[in-house]
Design a protein around this motif. Structure first.
Motif, short mmCIF file in Angstrom:
data_model
loop_
_atom_site.label_atom_id
_atom_site.label_comp_id
_atom_site.label_asym_id
_atom_site.label_seq_id
_atom_site.Cartn_x
_atom_site.Cartn_y
_atom_site.Cartn_z
N ALA A 259 0.82 -1.28 -0.04
CA ALA A 259 0.05 0.07 -0.20
C ALA A 259 0.78 1.20 -0.15
N ALA A 262 2.22 3.45 -3.47
CA ALA A 262 1.57 4.51 -4.15
C ALA A 262 2.51 5.75 -4.11
N SER A 285 -2.91 5.26 1.72
CA SER A 285 -3.03 4.19 0.47
C SER A 285 -4.07 3.16 0.97
N GLY A 289 -6.60 3.50 -1.14
CA GLY A 289 -5.88 2.86 -2.45
C GLY A 289 -6.60 1.55 -2.83
N PRO A 290 -6.06 0.78 -3.74
CA PRO A 290 -5.10 1.42 -5.05
C PRO A 290 -5.50 2.46 -5.63
N GLU A 294 -1.52 3.04 -9.85
CA GLU A 294 -1.14 1.61 -9.17
C GLU A 294 -1.73 0.60 -10.24
N TYR A 350 -2.15 -4.28 0.61
CA TYR A 350 -3.13 -4.29 0.10
C TYR A 350 -3.76 -5.60 0.37
#
Length: 386
Positions: A259, A262, A285, A289-290, A294, A350
Motif C-alpha cells: 500500500a 503508491a 493508501s 488505495g490502490p 497503481e 493491500y
C-alpha cells in the motif's frame, strides 16, 4: 463434504426462526444461499485455502494429539480452540467449521438490522447491503477467523447501541462484556483498541459517568487477569510508540502489493519526519488505495476491493450528515474511526488491509444504507422538479 452440507442445513434450520422473528428473512436467506454456494465451491475446488487457514488447521490437529498450544500466538487462540473442539467431537472435519462461518455470516443481516433500528437508520436496506457484501464470499467462507471476528464486532456494537439507549442493561452490559472478551481471544490487538472505542462512546453518547468508570475498571482488571493480555497490550503500545527508523530511504516498499508503494516517488528522509511521512503514505493508501496510477501492476481483486471501500466510505459520510441524530450515530462512527486508525497505522499492504477493512465496513453499513436512501431521495426529487 457431507459434514459441510449437513452442517449448513442444520444451521439454516436454527437461523430461520431468528430471521423470521426479526423480519429479515429475505436478506438472511440470500446471504445463506450465496455464502453456502461459495463455501461449497471453494472447498471442493481448493480444499483448505490460504496460508493462515492451513496454520490454524495444523495447530488444532497438534492440540488434538497432545501438542498443547505450541505456536499459538496470544490473541488468536479462540479460533484454534474452536477448531480443536470440533475435531475432538466430530473428527477432522474442517467442513463443520466452514459451515459455522457461513452461519455466522448469515446472522449478520439480523444483527445489522437490529443495530440500524436502534439508531433510527434504514433497517431493511441495511440488512440487504450486509447480505450482499461481495468480499465476504471469499474471506468469510474459508477456514479463517474473519466471520467470527465480524460477528463479535457487530454483536458488540449492537450491545453498545442498546446500552447508550438505556435498553435492558442487565442483558446488554453482559453481552458487550462477553463479546469483547471473546474478541480479545480472536483478534487481540484490535480488540484492545476497539474496547477503548466502546469506552469513549459510553462517555460521549450516554453521558453518564458511572457505567463507563465501572466498564473501564473491568477492562483494566481484564488486562491483568486474562491469559496473554500483557503480551497483547505490549503489542498495541509498541505499534503506537515504535521508535522511528534511523534511515527510511524512500520510506516505502515498492512491490505491487504494498500500500505504501503508491507514494514511492517521495523521498521522505530520515528520523521522525520520515517516519511520519511513511505512516501518512501507508495510511492514505490503505484507506483510499490502490490509486489509479497503481492499477497497471495491481491484482484486479485489490482494485475492486478498494473501489467498493471508497464508495461505501463516501456513502457513509453522506449518511452521517443526513441522519437526524448525529450524536447517536457516534455509536458507529467512533468504533469505525478506531478500527480504521488501527489499520492505517500498522498495515502497509493491500492484501491484509483489504481483509481487515471489512471489520470497519460491516459497522459502517447502517450509515451506508442511510447514505443510499438519502442519495436516491435527492435524485428522485431532482427528477420531479424537472
Amino acid at each position: 463434504m457431507f459434514s459441510l452440507i449437513a452442517s449448513l442445513i442444520l444451521g439454516a434450520l436454527l437461523l430461520g426462526p431468528l430471521a423470521w422473528r426479526a423480519k429479515v428473512i429475505g436478506p438472511t436467506a440470500t446471504s445463506l444461499v450465496m455464502h453456502s454456494a461459495s463455501a461449497i465451491y471453494i472447498f471442493l475446488a481448493f480444499g483448505i485455502t490460504a496460508t493462515d487457514a492451513s496454520v490454524y488447521h495444523t495447530q488444532a490437529m497438534e492440540m488434538l494429539h497432545g501438542d498443547s498450544q505450541r505456536g499459538i500466538a496470544a490473541g488468536k487462540e479462540l479460533w484454534v480452540y474452536m477448531l480443536n473442539g470440533i475435531y475432538s467431537v466430530f473428527g477432522i472435519e474442517p467442513g463443520i467449521a466452514i459451515a459455522l462461518n457461513v452461519i455466522l455470516l448469515a446472522a449478520l443481516p439480523v444483527i445489522s438490522a437490529a443495530l440500524a433500528s436502534s439508531l433510527s437508520l434504514p433497517r431493511n436496506t441495511t440488512a440487504w447491503i450486509t447480505a450482499l457484501v461481495p468480499q465476504s464470499l471469499f474471506w468469510g467462507v474459508i477456514l479463517l477467523r474473519e466471520s467470527l471476528v465480524w460477528f463479535l464486532i457487530m454483536i458488540s456494537v449492537l450491545a453498545l447501541a442498546k446500552i447508550c439507549s438505556d435498553e435492558r442493561m442487565l442483558v446488554w452490559v453482559p453481552t458487550l462484556s462477553v463479546s469483547l472478551v471473546l474478541f480479545f481471544f480472536a483478534r487481540g490487538t484490535i480488540a484492545v483498541i476497539f474496547a477503548g472505542a466502546c469506552l469513549i462512546v459510553m462517555v460521549i453518547v450516554r453521558r453518564k459517568i458511572i457505567l463507563p468508570v465501572l466498564f473501564g475498571f473491568g477492562l483494566w482488571l481484564s488486562s491483568l487477569l486474562l491469559p496473554g493480555a500483557a503480551e497483547i497490550t505490549s503489542k498495541v503500545s509498541g505499534a503506537v510508540t515504535r521508535t522511528p527508523p534511523t534511515s527510511t530511504g524512500s520510506g516505502v516498499v515498492t512491490s505491487g502489493g504494498s500500500a505504501s508503494g503508491a507514494f514511492s516517488y517521495f523521498d521522505v528522509g530520515d528520523g521522525i519526519a520520515g517516519y511520519i511521512a511513511h505512516k501518512f503514505a501507508s495510511g492514505a493508501s490503505v484507506m483510499f488505495g490502490p490509486f489509479v496510477w497503481e492499477w497497471s501492476h495491481m491484482n484486479v481483486i485489490f482494485i475492486a476491493d478498494g473501489l467498493i471501500w471508497v464508495v461505501a466510505f463516501v456513502l457513509a459520510l453522506v449518511g452521517f450528515f443526513a441522519t437526524k441524530n448525529r450524536l447517536q450515530a457516534l455509536v458507529l462512527v467512533i468504533p469505525i474511526a478506531f478500527l480504521i486508525l488501527s489499520m492505517t497505522w500498522t498495515l502497509s499492504d493491500y492484501g491484509t488491509s483489504g481483509r481487515l477493512k471489512l471489520m470497519a465496513l460491516f459497522v459502517m453499513l447502517p450509515l451506508v444504507a442511510q447514505g443510499l436512501v438519502t442519495t436516491f431521495s435527492y435524485w428522485k426529487s431532482r427528477r420531479h422538479r424537472r
